[in-house]
Each structure stands twice: as C-alpha cells, then as structure tokens.
Motif scaffolding. Structure first.
Motif, mmCIF file in Angstrom:
data_model
loop_
_atom_site.group_PDB
_atom_site.id
_atom_site.type_symbol
_atom_site.label_atom_id
_atom_site.label_comp_id
_atom_site.label_asym_id
_atom_site.label_seq_id
_atom_site.Cartn_x
_atom_site.Cartn_y
_atom_site.Cartn_z
ATOM 1 N N ARG A 1 0.831 -1.218 0.000
ATOM 2 C CA ARG A 1 0.000 0.000 0.000
ATOM 3 C C ARG A 1 0.860 1.261 0.000
ATOM 4 O O ARG A 1 0.640 2.185 -0.787
ATOM 5 C CB ARG A 1 -0.923 -0.021 1.218
ATOM 6 C CG ARG A 1 -1.779 1.232 1.370
ATOM 7 C CD ARG A 1 -2.749 1.081 2.533
ATOM 8 N NE ARG A 1 -2.070 0.783 3.781
ATOM 9 C CZ ARG A 1 -1.484 1.712 4.538
ATOM 10 N NH1 ARG A 1 -1.491 2.989 4.163
ATOM 11 N NH2 ARG A 1 -0.895 1.369 5.672
ATOM 12 N N LEU A 2 1.879 1.291 0.862
ATOM 13 C CA LEU A 2 2.697 2.490 0.984
ATOM 14 C C LEU A 2 3.653 2.653 -0.199
ATOM 15 O O LEU A 2 3.921 3.777 -0.634
ATOM 16 C CB LEU A 2 3.479 2.447 2.301
ATOM 17 C CG LEU A 2 2.620 2.532 3.564
ATOM 18 C CD1 LEU A 2 3.464 2.294 4.809
ATOM 19 C CD2 LEU A 2 1.914 3.876 3.658
ATOM 20 N N ALA A 3 4.179 1.538 -0.706
ATOM 21 C CA ALA A 3 5.067 1.620 -1.861
ATOM 22 C C ALA A 3 4.328 2.180 -3.074
ATOM 23 O O ALA A 3 4.869 2.980 -3.841
ATOM 24 C CB ALA A 3 5.646 0.237 -2.173
ATOM 25 N N HIS A 4 3.083 1.769 -3.248
ATOM 26 C CA HIS A 4 2.273 2.328 -4.335
ATOM 27 C C HIS A 4 1.987 3.810 -4.108
ATOM 28 O O HIS A 4 2.060 4.620 -5.032
ATOM 29 C CB HIS A 4 0.965 1.550 -4.458
ATOM 30 C CG HIS A 4 0.041 2.097 -5.503
ATOM 31 N ND1 HIS A 4 0.242 1.910 -6.851
ATOM 32 C CD2 HIS A 4 -1.078 2.874 -5.388
ATOM 33 C CE1 HIS A 4 -0.713 2.524 -7.530
ATOM 34 N NE2 HIS A 4 -1.529 3.108 -6.670
ATOM 35 N N LYS A 5 1.697 4.164 -2.832
ATOM 36 C CA LYS A 5 1.355 5.560 -2.515
ATOM 37 C C LYS A 5 2.520 6.508 -2.767
ATOM 38 O O LYS A 5 2.328 7.619 -3.260
ATOM 39 C CB LYS A 5 0.912 5.644 -1.057
ATOM 40 C CG LYS A 5 0.550 7.057 -0.603
ATOM 41 C CD LYS A 5 0.077 7.057 0.843
ATOM 42 C CE LYS A 5 -0.296 8.466 1.289
ATOM 43 N NZ LYS A 5 -0.756 8.484 2.707
ATOM 44 N N TYR A 6 3.760 6.054 -2.433
ATOM 45 C CA TYR A 6 4.901 6.955 -2.500
ATOM 46 C C TYR A 6 5.852 6.653 -3.663
ATOM 47 O O TYR A 6 6.947 7.196 -3.711
ATOM 48 C CB TYR A 6 5.683 6.898 -1.186
ATOM 49 C CG TYR A 6 4.894 7.410 -0.003
ATOM 50 C CD1 TYR A 6 4.452 8.726 0.049
ATOM 51 C CD2 TYR A 6 4.568 6.567 1.052
ATOM 52 C CE1 TYR A 6 3.718 9.198 1.123
ATOM 53 C CE2 TYR A 6 3.838 7.028 2.134
ATOM 54 C CZ TYR A 6 3.408 8.348 2.162
ATOM 55 O OH TYR A 6 2.684 8.803 3.228
ATOM 56 N N HIS A 7 5.451 5.781 -4.581
ATOM 57 C CA HIS A 7 6.328 5.473 -5.708
ATOM 58 C C HIS A 7 6.622 6.768 -6.473
ATOM 59 O O HIS A 7 5.713 7.504 -6.862
ATOM 60 C CB HIS A 7 5.662 4.456 -6.640
ATOM 61 C CG HIS A 7 6.627 3.823 -7.582
ATOM 62 N ND1 HIS A 7 7.240 4.518 -8.582
ATOM 63 C CD2 HIS A 7 7.108 2.551 -7.635
ATOM 64 C CE1 HIS A 7 8.034 3.714 -9.252
ATOM 65 N NE2 HIS A 7 7.984 2.502 -8.690
ATOM 66 N N PRO A 8 7.907 7.092 -6.666
ATOM 67 C CA PRO A 8 8.259 8.372 -7.311
ATOM 68 C C PRO A 8 7.661 8.567 -8.691
ATOM 69 O O PRO A 8 7.486 9.704 -9.139
ATOM 70 C CB PRO A 8 9.798 8.305 -7.374
ATOM 71 C CG PRO A 8 10.191 7.333 -6.310
ATOM 72 C CD PRO A 8 9.089 6.321 -6.246
ATOM 73 N N ASP A 9 7.341 7.471 -9.379
ATOM 74 C CA ASP A 9 6.786 7.600 -10.727
ATOM 75 C C ASP A 9 5.314 7.994 -10.730
ATOM 76 O O ASP A 9 4.794 8.439 -11.750
ATOM 77 C CB ASP A 9 6.942 6.281 -11.483
ATOM 78 C CG ASP A 9 8.409 5.965 -11.788
ATOM 79 O OD1 ASP A 9 9.239 6.897 -11.695
ATOM 80 O OD2 ASP A 9 8.702 4.799 -12.096
ATOM 81 N N VAL A 10 4.623 7.810 -9.581
ATOM 82 C CA VAL A 10 3.188 8.082 -9.572
ATOM 83 C C VAL A 10 2.768 9.092 -8.502
ATOM 84 O O VAL A 10 1.744 9.748 -8.635
ATOM 85 C CB VAL A 10 2.378 6.772 -9.361
ATOM 86 C CG1 VAL A 10 2.618 5.811 -10.514
ATOM 87 C CG2 VAL A 10 2.728 6.111 -8.048
ATOM 88 N N SER A 11 3.565 9.226 -7.435
ATOM 89 C CA SER A 11 3.155 10.086 -6.320
ATOM 90 C C SER A 11 3.383 11.554 -6.640
ATOM 91 O O SER A 11 4.373 11.939 -7.281
ATOM 92 C CB SER A 11 3.924 9.705 -5.051
ATOM 93 O OG SER A 11 3.546 10.554 -3.988
#
Length: 320
Positions: free
Chosen positions: A27-37
């Motif tokens: 959940r957190l990796a998706h939230k803060y992924h530099p390509d999408v956050s």
C-alpha cells in the motif's frame, strides 16, 4: 545516529504478521512510488518504506532488529550495543530481499546509516555467541526457545499517553525485571512483543519471545467502546434548564463544555478527538445526568414548593 522504528514507518504493530507487513508495504510503496506520487517527499518516503520492509519481512533480520528495538523510540540517539557483529548470509540467504514489485533502480546504497550499521550490505546482524555458532555450523543441535504469552493490565491513562512499565517476569528459576514500553493508543487484545524474553533455547539457540496481551483496568469515570470513551456528567437543574459552560475531565486534561439550554438527562454531547489515540482518534461522549439538590432545609423546601406552584410542568405528560 538516529534510531529507525521500522514498525512505525509501515504503520503496523510489533506483533504484525508477515502478511500484514507485506500488505502495508504494498500500500505504501504504491502511494509513495516516485513515478506516480505527487507528494514532495515521495522519494524519501518510498526509500524509508522499502528499507523498513527489507528488515521486517525477513525473519532473521527482524529477530535481530527486535533484540533491542523495544527499548528505543523513533528519533532516539542510537549506537549498536557492545559485541554487536554482522555476518552476511551465504547461499540462498545472500539474495537481496526486495519487496513485492520493487522500484527499479533502488539499491542497497539508498539505505540509511542506521540500516548499514546493523546489516552492512544487506547482511544479517547477530550477537556474539550466536554468530560464532552459526559460523561453526552447530545449529543442527540447537533448539529455539518457545514463545510465551502473559496478560498485562494497563490503565486508560497509560493507553492514552503511552509510557514505560517495569515488569517482573519469572522464567523457571530466573527472575528478571524488564522495561516494557507501552505504545500510546494500544487496544485491548493487542500484544506487546519482547523479543528473546520467552523460554530459553537449547545449545545456544535463541530464546523465544514474550508476548504481553493487553487488557484495560476498569476506570472510575470512563466507559470504553473501541477508541471512544463515555463520561457521565452531573448537572444541576438550572444548568440544564438555562444552559451553562462547565469543566469536563478528559484523559488529555480538563476542557470547557457548552451545555445547551433545555438539556435533558441521558442526552449525549461529543468532544471530538478526545478519546483514545489512533488513526483516527476516538471521541469522548458526555452523557448528561440532572441531579437535584437535597431539600433538607426549610429554605430549600420553600424553593421547591415555589417551583411546584408556579411552573406549568408535568413530567409525565407524555405517558398519555
């Protein structure tokens, strides 16, 4: 060097299962992924989440981290204890453990100084004799100690603010005093894990863990419902009839509550966010209770008689 609370980074408890840790990471990796956050600190947050997962999803690294982790809070000044050594695993254990769907280009060099001081280039850290036994290959005769669960009754004040508790523990012929850190907002049924404080292992193997299962001690003022609290507040008849501002106790200190005119017994008022901490924090409900003054003097009886004679009030009018 600053201590890193990896459980806090992932937003999980110290007793979290491997599946809970994996879900929190995803959940957190998706939230803060530099390509999408879109958040300004996304890259740093992503690195912190990845580092926390690197340790907590690996049973060996997590056990090593937990040997001292319960004595520190995030941000505390930290130095590895004397005798702390690290040894990289070989063979199957030498692989780099990245989380599910890791970020491309994220490497060991992105780990913090805290991680590097304990695990080096992603290796496993261990204490003195345990590390030496591993090197000598004696683990085939070692037996890990058993985990132990014991109840721990805490006050609502401890659940609200957190704190430290000295706890005496009997383990066969040995009696130890442990320093237990109680996290703010811990709920009944949750467990505090004290790594290595369970039953001793055999032939130099590590001890089991001690789990303290939390229960709340009954409180003289508050009833508990999840993270919400309810307090019964006595009011004089004129405060209920005319409205008033009264002081109300909360676990965080006294606050002023505005009682509306015409308030009735049993009516509930809410103090938002004044319950037990959490995400979100609970509320404190104030249940009103009108209390009549005693008619134990001639003057008091005269006042009550005057109200009876002059007020057009029938409390049983709704009964038909």
């Amino acid at each position: 060097m600053e201590f890193k609370d990896y459980y806090e980074v992932l937003g999980v408890s110290r007793t979290a299962t491997a599946d809970e840790i994996k879900k929190a990471y995803r959940r957190l990796a998706h939230k803060y992924h530099p390509d999408v956050s879109k958040e300004r600190d996304a890259e740093e947050r992503f690195k912190a989440v990845s580092e926390a997962y690197e340790v907590l999803h690996d049973a060996e690294k997590r056990r090593a981290y937990d040997q001292f982790g319960h004595d520190y809070r995030a941000g505390d000044e930290f130095r590895p204890p004397p005798g702390w050594q690290w040894q990289p695993h070989t063979g199957a254990h030498a692989r780099s453990h990245r989380g599910p769907n890791p970020a491309e280009g994220f490497s060991q060099t992105d780990f913090s100084e805290f991680f590097s001081s304990l695990f080096g280039e992603g290796g496993f850290a261990g204490f003195g004799e345990r590390a030496q036994q591993h090197a000598r290959g004696r683990h085939s005769h070692a037996r890990h100690g058993e985990d132990v669960t014991r109840p721990l009754e805490i006050t609502l004040e401890e659940a609200f603010a957190g704190g430290n508790r000295a706890l005496s523990v009997d383990n066969g012929s040995e009696r130890r005093t442990l320093n237990v850190r109680i996290p703010a907002g811990i709920a009944p049924g949750q467990k505090i894990r004290l790594a290595g404080q369970g039953t001793p292992g055999s032939n130099g193997a590590t001890a089991g863990d001690l789990y303290l299962e939390v229960a709340y001690r009954p409180h003289p003022l508050y009833q508990v419902d999840g993270r919400d609290l309810t307090l019964e507040l006595p009011l004089a008849p004129w405060e209920a009839a005319l409205g008033a501002k009264v002081e109300v106790p909360t676990l965080g200190g006294r606050v002023t509550l505005a009682v509306p005119a015409g308030a009735q017994s049993g009516q509930k008022l809410r103090l938002r966010g004044r319950g037990l901490p959490g995400k979100p924090a609970g509320d404190q409900f104030v249940r009103l209770k009108i209390v009549n003054p005693p008619a134990d003097t001639p003057a008091a009886r005269e006042l009550f008689q005057k109200m009876a004679d002059t007020l057009p009030f029938d409390p049983r009018a709704g009964l038909g």
